[in-house]
Design a protein around this motif. Structure first.
Motif, PDB file in Angstrom:
ATOM      1  N   ARG A   1       0.840  -1.201   0.000  1.00  0.00           N
ATOM      2  CA  ARG A   1       0.000   0.000   0.000  1.00  0.00           C
ATOM      3  C   ARG A   1       0.874   1.250   0.000  1.00  0.00           C
ATOM      4  O   ARG A   1       1.651   1.480   0.918  1.00  0.00           O
ATOM      5  CB  ARG A   1      -0.939   0.015   1.215  1.00  0.00           C
ATOM      6  CG  ARG A   1      -0.253  -0.303   2.527  1.00  0.00           C
ATOM      7  CD  ARG A   1      -1.235  -0.311   3.682  1.00  0.00           C
ATOM      8  NE  ARG A   1      -0.550  -0.606   4.944  1.00  0.00           N
ATOM      9  CZ  ARG A   1      -1.147  -0.534   6.135  1.00  0.00           C
ATOM     10  NH1 ARG A   1      -2.406  -0.191   6.217  1.00  0.00           N
ATOM     11  NH2 ARG A   1      -0.473  -0.811   7.229  1.00  0.00           N
ATOM     12  N   GLU A   2       0.777   2.022  -1.044  1.00  0.00           N
ATOM     13  CA  GLU A   2       1.474   3.303  -1.188  1.00  0.00           C
ATOM     14  C   GLU A   2       2.978   3.184  -0.971  1.00  0.00           C
ATOM     15  O   GLU A   2       3.618   4.099  -0.437  1.00  0.00           O
ATOM     16  CB  GLU A   2       0.877   4.328  -0.199  1.00  0.00           C
ATOM     17  CG  GLU A   2      -0.605   4.588  -0.434  1.00  0.00           C
ATOM     18  CD  GLU A   2      -1.233   5.464   0.620  1.00  0.00           C
ATOM     19  OE1 GLU A   2      -1.795   6.509   0.260  1.00  0.00           O
ATOM     20  OE2 GLU A   2      -1.154   5.097   1.808  1.00  0.00           O
ATOM     21  N   ILE A   3       3.552   2.074  -1.451  1.00  0.00           N
ATOM     22  CA  ILE A   3       4.976   1.843  -1.220  1.00  0.00           C
ATOM     23  C   ILE A   3       5.840   2.838  -1.994  1.00  0.00           C
ATOM     24  O   ILE A   3       6.859   3.320  -1.481  1.00  0.00           O
ATOM     25  CB  ILE A   3       5.362   0.386  -1.574  1.00  0.00           C
ATOM     26  CG1 ILE A   3       6.821   0.108  -1.239  1.00  0.00           C
ATOM     27  CG2 ILE A   3       5.059   0.077  -3.027  1.00  0.00           C
ATOM     28  CD1 ILE A   3       7.146   0.161   0.213  1.00  0.00           C
ATOM     29  N   SER A   4       5.447   3.202  -3.232  1.00  0.00           N
ATOM     30  CA  SER A   4       6.247   4.158  -4.005  1.00  0.00           C
ATOM     31  C   SER A   4       6.234   5.531  -3.353  1.00  0.00           C
ATOM     32  O   SER A   4       7.250   6.234  -3.308  1.00  0.00           O
ATOM     33  CB  SER A   4       5.727   4.253  -5.444  1.00  0.00           C
ATOM     34  OG  SER A   4       5.995   3.061  -6.158  1.00  0.00           O
ATOM     35  N   THR A   5       5.063   5.929  -2.833  1.00  0.00           N
ATOM     36  CA  THR A   5       4.961   7.221  -2.147  1.00  0.00           C
ATOM     37  C   THR A   5       5.826   7.227  -0.891  1.00  0.00           C
ATOM     38  O   THR A   5       6.582   8.180  -0.635  1.00  0.00           O
ATOM     39  CB  THR A   5       3.505   7.522  -1.776  1.00  0.00           C
ATOM     40  OG1 THR A   5       2.717   7.539  -2.968  1.00  0.00           O
ATOM     41  CG2 THR A   5       3.395   8.864  -1.078  1.00  0.00           C
ATOM     42  N   ALA A   6       5.716   6.172  -0.085  1.00  0.00           N
ATOM     43  CA  ALA A   6       6.481   6.107   1.160  1.00  0.00           C
ATOM     44  C   ALA A   6       7.977   6.083   0.890  1.00  0.00           C
ATOM     45  O   ALA A   6       8.754   6.786   1.552  1.00  0.00           O
ATOM     46  CB  ALA A   6       6.063   4.877   1.963  1.00  0.00           C
ATOM     47  N   MET A   7       8.399   5.273  -0.086  1.00  0.00           N
ATOM     48  CA  MET A   7       9.819   5.217  -0.414  1.00  0.00           C
ATOM     49  C   MET A   7      10.303   6.549  -0.956  1.00  0.00           C
ATOM     50  O   MET A   7      11.426   6.980  -0.678  1.00  0.00           O
ATOM     51  CB  MET A   7      10.083   4.103  -1.432  1.00  0.00           C
ATOM     52  CG  MET A   7      10.085   2.711  -0.858  1.00  0.00           C
ATOM     53  SD  MET A   7      11.475   2.428   0.265  1.00  0.00           S
ATOM     54  CE  MET A   7      11.272   0.665   0.586  1.00  0.00           C
TER      55      MET A   7
ATOM     56  N   ASP B   1       3.484  -4.621  -7.974  1.00  0.00           N
ATOM     57  CA  ASP B   1       4.275  -4.186  -9.129  1.00  0.00           C
ATOM     58  C   ASP B   1       3.642  -2.965  -9.794  1.00  0.00           C
ATOM     59  O   ASP B   1       2.448  -2.901 -10.028  1.00  0.00           O
ATOM     60  CB  ASP B   1       4.360  -5.325 -10.161  1.00  0.00           C
ATOM     61  CG  ASP B   1       5.164  -4.941 -11.370  1.00  0.00           C
ATOM     62  OD1 ASP B   1       4.793  -5.372 -12.476  1.00  0.00           O
ATOM     63  OD2 ASP B   1       6.151  -4.192 -11.224  1.00  0.00           O
ATOM     64  N   ASN B   2       4.467  -1.985 -10.088  1.00  0.00           N
ATOM     65  CA  ASN B   2       3.993  -0.754 -10.699  1.00  0.00           C
ATOM     66  C   ASN B   2       4.434  -0.634 -12.149  1.00  0.00           C
ATOM     67  O   ASN B   2       4.609   0.448 -12.667  1.00  0.00           O
ATOM     68  CB  ASN B   2       4.500   0.460  -9.898  1.00  0.00           C
ATOM     69  CG  ASN B   2       3.803   0.592  -8.586  1.00  0.00           C
ATOM     70  OD1 ASN B   2       2.581   0.461  -8.519  1.00  0.00           O
ATOM     71  ND2 ASN B   2       4.534   0.837  -7.523  1.00  0.00           N
ATOM     72  N   GLY B   3       4.724  -1.761 -12.781  1.00  0.00           N
ATOM     73  CA  GLY B   3       5.216  -1.696 -14.155  1.00  0.00           C
ATOM     74  C   GLY B   3       4.229  -1.145 -15.110  1.00  0.00           C
ATOM     75  O   GLY B   3       4.564  -0.835 -16.228  1.00  0.00           O
TER      76      GLY B   3
ATOM     77  N   ILE C   1      12.415   4.210  -7.991  1.00  0.00           N
ATOM     78  CA  ILE C   1      13.519   3.276  -8.255  1.00  0.00           C
ATOM     79  C   ILE C   1      13.820   2.457  -7.008  1.00  0.00           C
ATOM     80  O   ILE C   1      13.997   1.230  -7.077  1.00  0.00           O
ATOM     81  CB  ILE C   1      14.768   4.045  -8.727  1.00  0.00           C
ATOM     82  CG1 ILE C   1      14.476   4.796 -10.023  1.00  0.00           C
ATOM     83  CG2 ILE C   1      15.942   3.088  -8.940  1.00  0.00           C
ATOM     84  CD1 ILE C   1      15.566   5.760 -10.446  1.00  0.00           C
ATOM     85  N   MET C   2      13.873   3.103  -5.844  1.00  0.00           N
ATOM     86  CA  MET C   2      14.125   2.382  -4.602  1.00  0.00           C
ATOM     87  C   MET C   2      13.062   1.321  -4.339  1.00  0.00           C
ATOM     88  O   MET C   2      13.348   0.240  -3.810  1.00  0.00           O
ATOM     89  CB  MET C   2      14.189   3.366  -3.439  1.00  0.00           C
ATOM     90  CG  MET C   2      14.305   2.720  -2.071  1.00  0.00           C
ATOM     91  SD  MET C   2      15.866   1.829  -1.824  1.00  0.00           S
ATOM     92  CE  MET C   2      16.920   3.178  -1.289  1.00  0.00           C
ATOM     93  N   ALA C   3      11.811   1.598  -4.715  1.00  0.00           N
ATOM     94  CA  ALA C   3      10.726   0.651  -4.487  1.00  0.00           C
ATOM     95  C   ALA C   3      10.913  -0.646  -5.263  1.00  0.00           C
ATOM     96  O   ALA C   3      10.311  -1.675  -4.915  1.00  0.00           O
ATOM     97  CB  ALA C   3       9.383   1.288  -4.852  1.00  0.00           C
TER      98      ALA C   3
END
Length: 392
Positions: free
Chosen positions: A124-130, A390-392, A309-311
């Motif tokens: 959940r919202e991993i790209s935002t958090a990272m 996955d956010n591909g 990228i970190m995510a």
């Protein structure tokens, strides 16, 4: 609670960029004080990343024996100690030793900060958090770009190291006293954590490569954009202030970029657009009168996808093997970062212009795209086993 933990780790992780920037900001003073050249300064900068080549895997496996909170505390404490060793050093060798100790602390703390956020925001919202977490690094660097230069002018090159160490010590105390692990996850994971599948190895190596070349490009910008601006007639403090604008802006653009990817996906398209912006920014730095435009473009677009990228590291390996996977991820990252600054310094010495080192940075940013596209291809080839986020 997860957003409070993110805020705590954000302010603690500022210490990493603040301590790293010390040697970059006082590079000219070190050349003058000790008669070294800029390739030597690049070597001192690179020493900060060298411990990761040897300690990333043991650091990842150490999560089986101690909690994330304790390991992050140890890392931040080592950052404080290393800065003091450099600040009170009598020559390049002692400064280098301090950089190595601080680098070991950087490895340990950044690895477990990343794992903490992956645990709290899994699915959940991993790209935002990272993105928010990662932006603490340029925040600390931006503080150092202006603050270290001011402190060095106020007294000498030693004071920035001491002040950065005090911040690291305060951050260590904050994490030790205030951090809490997410409920449902053990404080210390003692399960098997080192048997990655072949596909996981491919994914984590590609993720580490993308993160490594991205940061190598960023360090080239930090190190040589000010020198390029000085070549074009700017005063040193003015050049540092111009370059630091990008670091302040990316704190906000990174969070926006993470939200875009979390909500709409299209990760690879975002990376293509942003890396094109990064390359264009470094090119603009070398044009007279374009320093502000370059810094704005770099902050708004070029560095915005750092958290995205970190995510990739969280999407590459199953949660049960995450700590060990992070060890692999950071081994690749540190290998690239240990080589990048000395190579860019060598290029500067040979070419006698910062523009050549900025061209090296452009190449590093351009390599992010093929690494991310290959990551997507490997994910698609094993889609049935891919994590849902996955956010591909």
């Amino acid at each position: 609670m997860r957003w409070r933990m993110l805020a705590l780790l954000f302010f603690a992780r500022i210490a990493l960029g603040f301590q790293f920037q010390t040697a970059v900001s006082v590079g000219d003073d070190l050349v003058t004080s000790f008669g070294i050249d800029y390739s030597d300064v690049g070597f001192l900068i690179g020493l900060f990343m060298l411990p990761g080549l040897f300690l990333a895997l043991p650091a990842g496996m150490s999560g089986r024996f101690a909690s994330d909170r304790v390991l992050a505390f140890v890392g931040l404490s080592a950052l404080a100690l290393g800065g003091l060793l450099s600040g009170f050093g009598s020559g390049p060798m002692m400064i280098g030793l301090g950089r190595l100790v601080a680098g070991a602390g950087f490895l340990l703390s950044t690895l477990y900060f990343t794992k903490m956020i992956a645990d709290w925001f899994e699915g959940r919202e991993i790209s935002t958090a990272m993105s928010i977490l990662v932006m603490s690094w340029p925040f600390g660097i931006a503080m150092g770009q202006v603050g270290h230069a001011y402190l060095a002018d106020l007294q000498d090159w030693r004071l920035p190291f001491v002040v950065a160490s005090l911040y690291c010590a305060a951050a260590a105390a904050g994490v030790l006293l205030l951090y809490r692990a997410p409920s449902g996850k053990p404080a210390v994971s003692r399960g098997s954590s080192s048997r990655l599948s072949g596909r996981e190895w491919q994914l984590i190596l590609l993720a580490g490569t993308a993160w490594g070349v991205f940061n190598a490009g960023y360090v080239a910008y930090l190190s040589f954009a000010p020198l390029m601006l000085e070549e074009l007639g700017h005063a040193p403090l003015q050049a540092a202030a111009l370059v630091s604008i990008a670091s302040w802006i990316m704190i906000f653009s990174g969070a926006v970029c993470g939200q875009i990817v979390d909500r709409f996906n299209h990760r690879d398209l975002v990376l293509i657009v942003c890396m094109t912006g990064a390359v264009a920014s470094l090119w603009l730095v070398g044009l007279s009168g374009k320093g502000l435009a370059a810094s704005l473009l770099f902050g708004l677009v070029g560095m915005a996808p750092a958290g995205v990228i970190m995510a990739l590291s969280g999407a590459a390996v199953a949660p049960a093997r995450r700590a060990f996977g992070m060890g692999i991820f950071f081994t690749v990252y540190y290998a690239i970062m240990a080589a990048g600054p000395p190579l860019s310094g060598w290029i500067y010495e040979r070419a006698s212009t910062a523009g050549a080192s900025l061209a090296f940075g452009m190449c590093m940013f351009a390599l992010v795209v093929p690494a991310a596209l290959m990551f997507r291809l490997v994910r698609l080839n094993g889609r049935e086993n891919a994590p849902k986020e996955d956010n591909g």
